[in-house]
Design a protein around this motif. Structure first.
Motif, PDB file in Angstrom:
ATOM      1  N   CYS A  99       0.836  -1.191   0.000  1.00 53.13           N
ATOM      2  CA  CYS A  99       0.000   0.000   0.000  1.00 53.13           C
ATOM      3  C   CYS A  99       0.880   1.253   0.000  1.00 53.13           C
ATOM      4  N   THR A 100       0.529   2.196  -0.850  1.00 58.03           N
ATOM      5  CA  THR A 100       1.304   3.440  -0.948  1.00 58.03           C
ATOM      6  C   THR A 100       1.002   4.400   0.188  1.00 58.03           C
ATOM      7  N   HIS A 101       0.041   4.091   1.036  1.00 60.88           N
ATOM      8  CA  HIS A 101      -0.269   4.963   2.167  1.00 60.88           C
ATOM      9  C   HIS A 101       0.699   4.744   3.324  1.00 60.88           C
ATOM     10  N   ASP A 102       0.804   3.494   3.776  1.00 67.19           N
ATOM     11  CA  ASP A 102       1.607   3.249   4.982  1.00 67.19           C
ATOM     12  C   ASP A 102       2.477   2.007   4.861  1.00 67.19           C
ATOM     13  N   GLY A 103       2.583   1.433   3.656  1.00 73.87           N
ATOM     14  CA  GLY A 103       3.476   0.306   3.447  1.00 73.87           C
ATOM     15  C   GLY A 103       2.948  -1.047   3.875  1.00 73.87           C
ATOM     16  N   CYS A 104       1.668  -1.162   4.138  1.00 73.51           N
ATOM     17  CA  CYS A 104       1.095  -2.449   4.530  1.00 73.51           C
ATOM     18  C   CYS A 104       0.993  -3.377   3.319  1.00 73.51           C
ATOM     19  N   MET A 105       1.067  -4.662   3.575  1.00 74.32           N
ATOM     20  CA  MET A 105       0.889  -5.661   2.517  1.00 74.32           C
ATOM     21  C   MET A 105      -0.587  -5.723   2.157  1.00 74.32           C
ATOM     22  N   LEU A 106      -0.884  -5.593   0.872  1.00 76.58           N
ATOM     23  CA  LEU A 106      -2.260  -5.725   0.402  1.00 76.58           C
ATOM     24  C   LEU A 106      -2.653  -7.194   0.531  1.00 76.58           C
ATOM     25  N   THR A 107      -3.909  -7.437   0.875  1.00 73.02           N
ATOM     26  CA  THR A 107      -4.274  -8.817   1.197  1.00 73.02           C
ATOM     27  C   THR A 107      -5.387  -9.419   0.371  1.00 73.02           C
ATOM     28  N   GLY A 120      -7.868   0.779   4.921  1.00 73.91           N
ATOM     29  CA  GLY A 120      -9.006   0.768   4.019  1.00 73.91           C
ATOM     30  C   GLY A 120      -8.766   1.302   2.618  1.00 73.91           C
ATOM     31  N   SER A 121      -7.530   1.560   2.239  1.00 76.37           N
ATOM     32  CA  SER A 121      -7.274   2.016   0.866  1.00 76.37           C
ATOM     33  C   SER A 121      -7.644   0.913  -0.109  1.00 76.37           C
ATOM     34  N   VAL A 130      -5.743   4.799  -7.180  1.00 78.45           N
ATOM     35  CA  VAL A 130      -6.460   4.849  -5.910  1.00 78.45           C
ATOM     36  C   VAL A 130      -7.959   5.011  -6.195  1.00 78.45           C
ATOM     37  N   VAL A 131      -8.757   4.097  -5.643  1.00 78.88           N
ATOM     38  CA  VAL A 131     -10.207   4.162  -5.755  1.00 78.88           C
ATOM     39  C   VAL A 131     -10.780   4.742  -4.464  1.00 78.88           C
ATOM     40  N   HIS A 132     -10.131   4.437  -3.357  1.00 83.42           N
ATOM     41  CA  HIS A 132     -10.566   4.916  -2.040  1.00 83.42           C
ATOM     42  C   HIS A 132      -9.322   5.100  -1.184  1.00 83.42           C
ATOM     43  N   GLY A 133      -9.178   6.271  -0.551  1.00 89.09           N
ATOM     44  CA  GLY A 133      -8.019   6.582   0.291  1.00 89.09           C
ATOM     45  C   GLY A 133      -8.120   5.950   1.653  1.00 89.09           C
ATOM     46  N   PRO A 134      -7.109   6.204   2.433  1.00 89.26           N
ATOM     47  CA  PRO A 134      -6.265   7.382   2.512  1.00 89.26           C
ATOM     48  C   PRO A 134      -5.059   7.415   1.563  1.00 89.26           C
ATOM     49  N   ALA A 135      -4.756   6.336   0.875  1.00 87.68           N
ATOM     50  CA  ALA A 135      -3.624   6.369  -0.063  1.00 87.68           C
ATOM     51  C   ALA A 135      -3.860   7.467  -1.094  1.00 87.68           C
ATOM     52  N   LEU A 136      -2.780   8.111  -1.521  1.00 88.37           N
ATOM     53  CA  LEU A 136      -2.877   9.179  -2.509  1.00 88.37           C
ATOM     54  C   LEU A 136      -2.204   8.807  -3.833  1.00 88.37           C
ATOM     55  N   ARG A 137      -1.329   7.796  -3.806  1.00 91.26           N
ATOM     56  CA  ARG A 137      -0.590   7.404  -5.011  1.00 91.26           C
ATOM     57  C   ARG A 137      -1.002   6.012  -5.461  1.00 91.26           C
ATOM     58  N   ALA A 138      -0.970   5.818  -6.771  1.00 91.47           N
ATOM     59  CA  ALA A 138      -1.290   4.519  -7.364  1.00 91.47           C
ATOM     60  C   ALA A 138      -0.216   3.493  -7.023  1.00 91.47           C
TER      61      ALA A 138
END
Length: 155
Positions: A99-107, A120-121, A130-138
């Protein structure tokens, strides 16, 4: 009176010696005095303990069969920090699974989005936008190759 001055001088000398030794130890621990080059930029690496990618020129192992990636969905490969999606039949895409928001592994990949469990990005399976934030970058695109019915991650 000279006996009163002697202990103060000894205390002062002791404190100076301790400060000097502490500073010398700190400077020694900080480096050798030589400049060091920054580490080379690295491409996204496999997770610790993941199967290593082969050196350039060698044949990479197959990640999955093309039939393993559902149309309108995708599959996450945590060992490679990679998500492969199939927005439409015959259209395979790959992105980093971080995830580009906080570096979490997408699951998960559900309802045409790649989802982050941390905040919840959600990202589009078509282009990683990005379809839904808080992430701002693809998500960062990755390059895959299809050989026969096998999906290969390009190193």
């Amino acid at each position: 009176m000279s006996s009163d001055i002697q202990p103060d001088a000894t205390r002062r000398t002791l404190v100076r010696g301790i400060c000097g030794a502490t500073c010398a130890a700190a400077l020694t621990a900080c480096g050798s005095g030589r400049g060091s080059a920054p580490p080379p930029a690295a491409s996204p690496a496999p997770a610790p303990g993941a199967p290593a990618l082969p050196p350039p020129g060698d044949t990479a192992p197959a990640l999955a069969a093309t039939s393993d990636i559902p149309v309108g969905g995708g599959r996450i490969f945590p060992d490679y920090r990679l998500v492969v999606t199939r927005p439409a039949a015959g259209d395979l895409r790959a992105f980093t699974a971080i995830c580009t928001h906080d570096g979490c592994m997408l699951t998960t990949v559900t309802d045409a989005t790649i989802d982050c469990p941390c905040h919840g990005s959600r990202f589009a399976i078509t282009d990683g936008a990005v379809v839904h934030g808080p992430a701002l970058r693809a998500l960062t695109p990755r390059t895959i190759t299809v050989q026969g019915d096998s999906i290969i991650l390009n190193p």
